[in-house]
Design an enzyme around this catalytic site. Structure first.
Site, PDB file in Angstrom:
ATOM      1  N   GLN A  21       0.794  -1.220   0.000  1.00 41.89           N
ATOM      2  CA  GLN A  21       0.000   0.000   0.000  1.00 41.89           C
ATOM      3  C   GLN A  21       0.831   1.278   0.000  1.00 41.89           C
ATOM      4  OE1 GLN A  21      -2.680  -1.772   3.280  1.00 41.89           O
ATOM      5  NE2 GLN A  21      -4.030  -0.349   2.227  1.00 41.89           N
ATOM      6  N   HIS A 122       1.180  -9.367   4.581  1.00 42.75           N
ATOM      7  CA  HIS A 122       0.031  -8.483   4.438  1.00 42.75           C
ATOM      8  C   HIS A 122      -0.418  -8.528   2.978  1.00 42.75           C
ATOM      9  CE1 HIS A 122      -2.077  -4.732   6.215  1.00 42.75           C
ATOM     10  NE2 HIS A 122      -2.676  -5.017   5.075  1.00 42.75           N
ATOM     11  N   ASN A 166      -1.670 -10.510   8.601  1.00 42.09           N
ATOM     12  CA  ASN A 166      -2.685  -9.477   8.770  1.00 42.09           C
ATOM     13  C   ASN A 166      -3.986  -9.920   8.123  1.00 42.09           C
ATOM     14  OD1 ASN A 166      -3.503  -6.491   9.262  1.00 42.09           O
ATOM     15  ND2 ASN A 166      -4.019  -6.869   7.112  1.00 42.09           N
ATOM     16  N   GLU A 167      -5.050  -9.940   8.910  1.00 45.21           N
ATOM     17  CA  GLU A 167      -6.416 -10.159   8.429  1.00 45.21           C
ATOM     18  C   GLU A 167      -6.563 -11.411   7.566  1.00 45.21           C
ATOM     19  OE1 GLU A 167      -8.104  -5.588   8.566  1.00 45.21           O
ATOM     20  OE2 GLU A 167      -7.782  -6.523   6.611  1.00 45.21           O
ATOM     21  N   TYR A 292     -13.352  -1.865  12.470  1.00 47.86           N
ATOM     22  CA  TYR A 292     -13.922  -0.643  11.902  1.00 47.86           C
ATOM     23  C   TYR A 292     -15.407  -0.516  12.221  1.00 47.86           C
ATOM     24  CZ  TYR A 292      -9.466  -0.319   9.526  1.00 47.86           C
ATOM     25  OH  TYR A 292      -8.118  -0.225   9.284  1.00 47.86           O
ATOM     26  N   GLU A 349      -5.300  -1.879  14.044  1.00 46.92           N
ATOM     27  CA  GLU A 349      -5.873  -0.960  13.061  1.00 46.92           C
ATOM     28  C   GLU A 349      -7.202  -0.445  13.572  1.00 46.92           C
ATOM     29  OE1 GLU A 349      -6.464  -2.143   8.992  1.00 46.92           O
ATOM     30  OE2 GLU A 349      -4.501  -3.095   8.854  1.00 46.92           O
ATOM     31  N   TRP A 396      -4.982   3.423  11.854  1.00 50.03           N
ATOM     32  CA  TRP A 396      -4.843   3.170  10.413  1.00 50.03           C
ATOM     33  C   TRP A 396      -5.383   4.405   9.701  1.00 50.03           C
ATOM     34  CZ3 TRP A 396      -2.400  -0.400   7.546  1.00 50.03           C
ATOM     35  CH2 TRP A 396      -2.578  -0.309   6.166  1.00 50.03           C
ATOM     36  N   GLU A 403      -5.579   1.886  -1.356  1.00 48.45           N
ATOM     37  CA  GLU A 403      -6.567   1.172  -0.531  1.00 48.45           C
ATOM     38  C   GLU A 403      -7.222   0.042  -1.315  1.00 48.45           C
ATOM     39  OE1 GLU A 403      -7.630   0.754   2.435  1.00 48.45           O
ATOM     40  OE2 GLU A 403      -6.228   2.152   3.376  1.00 48.45           O
ATOM     41  N   TRP A 404      -6.391  -0.869  -1.793  1.00 50.71           N
ATOM     42  CA  TRP A 404      -6.839  -2.095  -2.430  1.00 50.71           C
ATOM     43  C   TRP A 404      -7.846  -1.799  -3.544  1.00 50.71           C
ATOM     44  CZ3 TRP A 404      -3.056  -4.965  -1.110  1.00 50.71           C
ATOM     45  CH2 TRP A 404      -2.510  -4.893   0.170  1.00 50.71           C
TER      46      TRP A 404
END
Length: 444
Positions: A21, A122, A166-167, A292, A349, A396, A403-404
């Site tokens: 990113q 990531h 990550n995630e 989030y 995040e 974050w 952003e993807w």
């Protein structure tokens, strides 16, 4: 806001980024393509046809970015290593130029009095490994173990905080079942295999770091958000229950409790070999949480698993990018993790996006982000008072970045980046965050 009664001694404040990113330099110094380089070039997959080729040019501007962090007063910087930068083919011969970059970054971070938190993976699997089946190939656990061993040997003398992944659920679900992320596959069998092989990789990575880095503190970063049936409708309840297992439990439970949740366990059984669960469930030091807001699920028979993303209630308050704001869900998630896993938590995040731009005077007044961060920090305080063992908070993100699937249109940074000139400008939220850190420290 009262801080003295809330934050435990040694509470850490940080910022987070990830390699793909922010780094750019996509073809420099021996870096090979990742699955995200390939995905960006598929028509219609990323807004505006954006790519990570340049991103924030962190590869060349890392010293400036570390200086920004030092100005904020953060304790820690969470970053990731780009697998295809250090192992261009994903295995075999290492790329010394790529390894040297992270030496320079880590040393600069330490010289600034900031602690480096290294995330091994990531989302940027080398394309060369995807060509061999990627995470759907059981060999991926071994590839990852070798890659982690390389990093632990190289950086373990200076880096003591390690993050395996990550995630997990985002890159497996969106990569293998809902085609919103690289590699963009929709196949139920591959999704199940990817879940299990990534879990095996995690366990192997924990063991590698534990063996090679004296005094290592090891965690994994999970995105956890409560999953609710859209509209509270009974017909959406089973969709929400299955998505909840895929999103919230399919990695946390086997890694920390030693078993898969029931729906996943039944489906994934053919992938599981003798000894696998013991290899997955390894001793961990802390739980990394990215959060989030809650997710709303609806029945969608046209998707791989029969569920789809639903809409929040129409009267929900929203912030800059239209996401609903549910700070109470953040408090509840911290308390639920404490109850279920009984581990220290680091919030790795939390933040919100927007279409931030400078005003006539050149200032970026992102009040929506400040409002969001205030609400969510207040909920974190409530959770700590309620017994959640929270040890740190990372916003974050440090920088507006790639952003993807949203490309560069959705800005999450507390520092604005002009992607044409690469000029960095701290936003109002950066000043707010620096002041929060200062006030929290003065109260302890």
């Amino acid at each position: 806001m009262e801080h003295k009664a809330v934050f435990p001694e040694g509470f850490l404040w940080g910022t987070s980024t990830s390699a793909f990113q922010v780094e750019g330099a996509a073809t420099e110094d021996g870096r090979a393509p990742s699955i995200w380089d390939s995905f960006c070039r598929l028509k219609g997959r990323v807004d505006n046809g954006d790519t990570g080729d340049v991103a924030c040019d962190h590869y060349h501007r890392y010293a400036e970015d570390v200086a920004l962090m030092r100005g904020l007063g953060v304790d820690a910087y969470r970053f990731s290593v780009a697998w295809p930068r250090v192992l261009p083919r994903g295995r075999g011969m290492a790329n010394e130029a790529g390894l040297d970059f992270y030496d320079r970054l880590i040393d600069t971070v330490l010289e600034a009095g900031i602690e480096p938190w290294l995330c091994v993976y990531h989302w940027d699997l080398p394309q060369a490994l995807q060509d061999l089946g990627g995470w759907a190939n059981r060999d991926s656990a071994g590839w990852y173990a070798d890659y982690t061993t390389l990093l632990a040997r190289r950086y373990g003398d200076r880096v003591k905080r390690w993050i395996t992944f990550n995630e997990f659920s985002v890159f497996t679900l969106f990569g293998y079942a809902i085609p919103w992320a690289a590699p963009g596959i929709t196949d139920r069998g591959q999704h199940l295999r990817a879940i299990h092989h990534v879990n095996l990789a995690h366990g192997a990575g924990v063991d590698a770091v534990r063996a090679l880095v004296p005094g290592a503190s090891i965690g994994a970063v999970h995105n956890r958000q409560r999953v609710l049936p859209e509209g509270g409708k009974p017909e959406n309840a089973e969709a929400a229950a299955l998505l909840d297992e895929h999103w919230n439990l399919a990695f946390c439970d086997p890694q920390l409790l030693g078993h898969y949740p029931p729906r996943v366990a039944r489906a994934i059984e053919p992938c599981v070999k003798a000894g696998d669960m013991a290899r997955i469930c390894r001793p961990m030091d802390w739980f990394g949480l990215n959060h989030y807001g809650p997710i709303f699920a609806r029945v969608n028979p046209e998707t791989t698993w029969g569920y789809g993303w639903g809409d929040a209630p129409p009267d929900s308050p929203t912030h800059g990018v239209g996401w609903a704001v549910f700070p109470d869900a953040f408090r509840d998630e911290l308390l639920e993790i404490t109850r279920r896993y009984r581990m220290p938590i680091v919030i790795t995040e939390n933040g919100c996006g927007g279409s931030d731009s400078p005003d006539e005077s050149g200032d970026i007044v992102d009040q929506h982000r400040i409002n969001y961060l205030q609400l969510y920090n207040a909920s974190m305080h409530e959770a700590i008072r309620g017994g959640a063992d929270v040890r740190g908070y990372f916003v974050w993100s440090l920088l507006d970045n790639f952003e993807w699937g949203s490309g560069y249109g959705n800005r999450f940074g507390i520092v604005h980046v002009d992607f044409e000139s690469q000029k960095r400008t701290p936003k109002a939220s950066a000043r707010w965050y620096a002041d929060l850190i200062k006030r929290a420290r003065s109260a302890t």
